[in-house]
Design an enzyme around this catalytic site. Structure first.
Site, PDB file in Angstrom:
ATOM      1  N   ASN A  90      45.832  34.966  37.952  1.00  0.00           N
ATOM      2  CA  ASN A  90      45.757  34.953  39.409  1.00  0.00           C
ATOM      3  C   ASN A  90      45.124  33.629  39.803  1.00  0.00           C
ATOM      4  O   ASN A  90      43.921  33.445  39.682  1.00  0.00           O
ATOM      5  CB  ASN A  90      44.894  36.139  39.874  1.00  0.00           C
ATOM      6  CG  ASN A  90      44.617  36.108  41.362  1.00  0.00           C
ATOM      7  OD1 ASN A  90      45.221  35.328  42.102  1.00  0.00           O
ATOM      8  ND2 ASN A  90      43.702  36.956  41.813  1.00  0.00           N
ATOM      9  N   LYS A 111      44.780  32.366  42.649  1.00  0.00           N
ATOM     10  CA  LYS A 111      44.108  32.408  43.959  1.00  0.00           C
ATOM     11  C   LYS A 111      44.501  31.172  44.780  1.00  0.00           C
ATOM     12  O   LYS A 111      45.639  30.746  44.720  1.00  0.00           O
ATOM     13  CB  LYS A 111      42.590  32.537  43.773  1.00  0.00           C
ATOM     14  CG  LYS A 111      42.240  33.708  42.832  1.00  0.00           C
ATOM     15  CD  LYS A 111      40.790  34.072  42.839  1.00  0.00           C
ATOM     16  CE  LYS A 111      40.575  35.271  41.913  1.00  0.00           C
ATOM     17  NZ  LYS A 111      39.222  35.792  41.950  1.00  0.00           N
ATOM     18  N   HIS A 118      44.320  43.107  46.085  1.00  0.00           N
ATOM     19  CA  HIS A 118      43.204  42.413  45.432  1.00  0.00           C
ATOM     20  C   HIS A 118      41.952  42.572  46.305  1.00  0.00           C
ATOM     21  O   HIS A 118      42.056  42.579  47.528  1.00  0.00           O
ATOM     22  CB  HIS A 118      43.540  40.931  45.230  1.00  0.00           C
ATOM     23  CG  HIS A 118      42.527  40.240  44.378  1.00  0.00           C
ATOM     24  ND1 HIS A 118      41.313  39.819  44.868  1.00  0.00           N
ATOM     25  CD2 HIS A 118      42.520  39.942  43.055  1.00  0.00           C
ATOM     26  CE1 HIS A 118      40.612  39.281  43.875  1.00  0.00           C
ATOM     27  NE2 HIS A 118      41.333  39.342  42.765  1.00  0.00           N
ATOM     28  N   GLU A 125      39.768  40.591  47.181  1.00  0.00           N
ATOM     29  CA  GLU A 125      39.582  39.511  48.155  1.00  0.00           C
ATOM     30  C   GLU A 125      40.469  39.729  49.384  1.00  0.00           C
ATOM     31  O   GLU A 125      40.120  39.322  50.485  1.00  0.00           O
ATOM     32  CB  GLU A 125      39.828  38.151  47.479  1.00  0.00           C
ATOM     33  CG  GLU A 125      38.672  37.808  46.550  1.00  0.00           C
ATOM     34  CD  GLU A 125      39.018  36.920  45.378  1.00  0.00           C
ATOM     35  OE1 GLU A 125      40.093  36.302  45.369  1.00  0.00           O
ATOM     36  OE2 GLU A 125      38.205  36.854  44.444  1.00  0.00           O
ATOM     37  N   GLU A 161      39.495  46.089  38.723  1.00  0.00           N
ATOM     38  CA  GLU A 161      38.654  44.898  38.863  1.00  0.00           C
ATOM     39  C   GLU A 161      37.396  45.247  39.645  1.00  0.00           C
ATOM     40  O   GLU A 161      37.419  45.271  40.887  1.00  0.00           O
ATOM     41  CB  GLU A 161      39.410  43.801  39.628  1.00  0.00           C
ATOM     42  CG  GLU A 161      40.672  43.334  38.955  1.00  0.00           C
ATOM     43  CD  GLU A 161      41.070  41.948  39.441  1.00  0.00           C
ATOM     44  OE1 GLU A 161      41.096  41.029  38.623  1.00  0.00           O
ATOM     45  OE2 GLU A 161      41.317  41.784  40.649  1.00  0.00           O
ATOM     46  N   GLY A 189      34.643  36.607  39.331  1.00  0.00           N
ATOM     47  CA  GLY A 189      34.135  35.250  39.559  1.00  0.00           C
ATOM     48  C   GLY A 189      32.639  35.107  39.356  1.00  0.00           C
ATOM     49  O   GLY A 189      32.053  34.089  39.709  1.00  0.00           O
ATOM     50  N   SER A 247      35.983  38.281  35.387  1.00  0.00           N
ATOM     51  CA  SER A 247      35.275  37.438  34.399  1.00  0.00           C
ATOM     52  C   SER A 247      35.790  37.593  32.978  1.00  0.00           C
ATOM     53  O   SER A 247      35.018  37.526  32.014  1.00  0.00           O
ATOM     54  CB  SER A 247      33.765  37.681  34.469  1.00  0.00           C
ATOM     55  OG  SER A 247      33.270  37.313  35.749  1.00  0.00           O
TER      56      SER A 247
HETATM   57  P1  PGA Z   1      37.918  36.081  37.657  1.00  0.00           P
HETATM   58  O1  PGA Z   1      38.883  36.723  38.754  1.00  0.00           O
HETATM   59  O2  PGA Z   1      38.630  36.166  36.325  1.00  0.00           O
HETATM   60  O3  PGA Z   1      37.696  34.668  38.114  1.00  0.00           O
HETATM   61  O4  PGA Z   1      36.655  36.893  37.644  1.00  0.00           O
HETATM   62  C1  PGA Z   1      39.661  37.854  38.480  1.00  0.00           C
HETATM   63  C2  PGA Z   1      40.472  38.239  39.690  1.00  0.00           C
HETATM   64  O5  PGA Z   1      39.981  38.123  40.814  1.00  0.00           O
HETATM   65  O6  PGA Z   1      41.646  38.669  39.559  1.00  0.00           O
END
Ligand code: PGA
Length: 251
Positions: A11, A13, A99, A101, A169, A175, A213
């Site tokens: 992803n 982003k 997601h 976000e 997640e 993140g 992560s």
């Molecule tokens: P990350 O993000 O691996 O940077 O923690 C995962 C995601 O948001 O899909």
């Protein structure tokens, strides 16, 4: 026993311009080659503006491309939005929906996520439906309840292993460099598997990804857990070596 191929999804982003995205995708496409590894499928989900470019960059390889979001309608007066069919038109085979976000920054409810997932299936694409609790919800002992409600509210009619993947997640792990314990991941994935019956036709065959992560140093232990069928990777998917190392950690 049902055999589920791993899915390693990147992803991206809101990262990557056309040239660096194409270079990253071409690098990964060269590593994968024309035939997928028997262990895993590799999927890249770049920003919508470069889905066409990335599709070109991976053409001839077994790498797939997806979008990060779509509208619930197929077309219409929706300024700034993108239909699943439009992503398909430029080479996407997948769309991530729900997601955290999107749920947080755009106040997307389970019903909205379900509408988007249904639109993805109507467009003939596959969807990754994301679920996950916040830190406050976990601290309050509500993690399983929250995720169960998200599953029930977000999975559309017609969902099956061929067109739907679940990504667990935990919001607090995205993140941040922090991950749940392996026992907590295993427990949540087992709960998700159990809850899928009644929501999808073939619960044992649906892939359940872990995200939050994931990096080369923890990929093997996470991917080795029962009911973890792949990873949704943010930060570490932006470096070809790291993303490839995660894929190589598939058992
Ligand atoms: P990350 O993000 O691996 O940077 O923690 C995962 C995601 O948001 O899909």
């Amino acid at each position: 026993m049902t055999v589920r191929r791993y899915l390693i999804a990147g992803n991206w982003k809101m990262h990557c311009r056309q040239s660096d995205g194409a270079a990253l995708a071409a690098d990964l496409a060269a590593r994968v080659g024309p035939v997928a590894d028997p262990r895993f499928d590799l999927l890249l989900c770049p920003p919508a503006t470069i889905v066409a470019t990335i599709s070109q960059a991976v053409s001839g390889s077994a790498v797939s491309v997806g979008g990060q979001d779509c509208h619930a309608q197929a077309q219409g007066a929706h300024t700034g939005d993108i239909a699943a069919d439009m992503l398909a038109d430029v080479g996407a085979g997948w769309v991530i929906v729900g997601h955290s976000e999107r749920r947080t920054n755009h106040a997307e409810s389970n019903a909205m996520v379900r509408g988007k997932a249904a639109a993805v299936l109507r467009a003939g694409l596959a969807t990754i439906v994301c679920v996950g609790e916040t830190e406050a919800e976990r601290d309050a002992g509500q993690a399983e309840q929250v995720v169960a409600a998200q599953l029930k509210g977000s999975i559309p009619d017609g969902a099956a292993a061929t067109n739907t993947v679940i990504a667990y997640e935990p919001v607090w792990a995205i993140g941040t460099g922090r991950t749940p314990t392996l026992a907590d991941i295993a427990a949540m994935h087992a709960m998700i598997r159990a809850r899928l019956s009644g929501l999808v036709a073939d619960p044992d065959a649906v892939r359940i990804l872990y995200g939050g992560s994931v990096k080369p140093s923890n990929a093997a232990e996470i991917l080795g857990l029962p009911d973890v069928d792949g990873a949704l990777v943010g930060g570490a998917s932006l470096k070809a070596d790291d993303f490839w190392a995660i894929a190589q950690a598939c058992p």
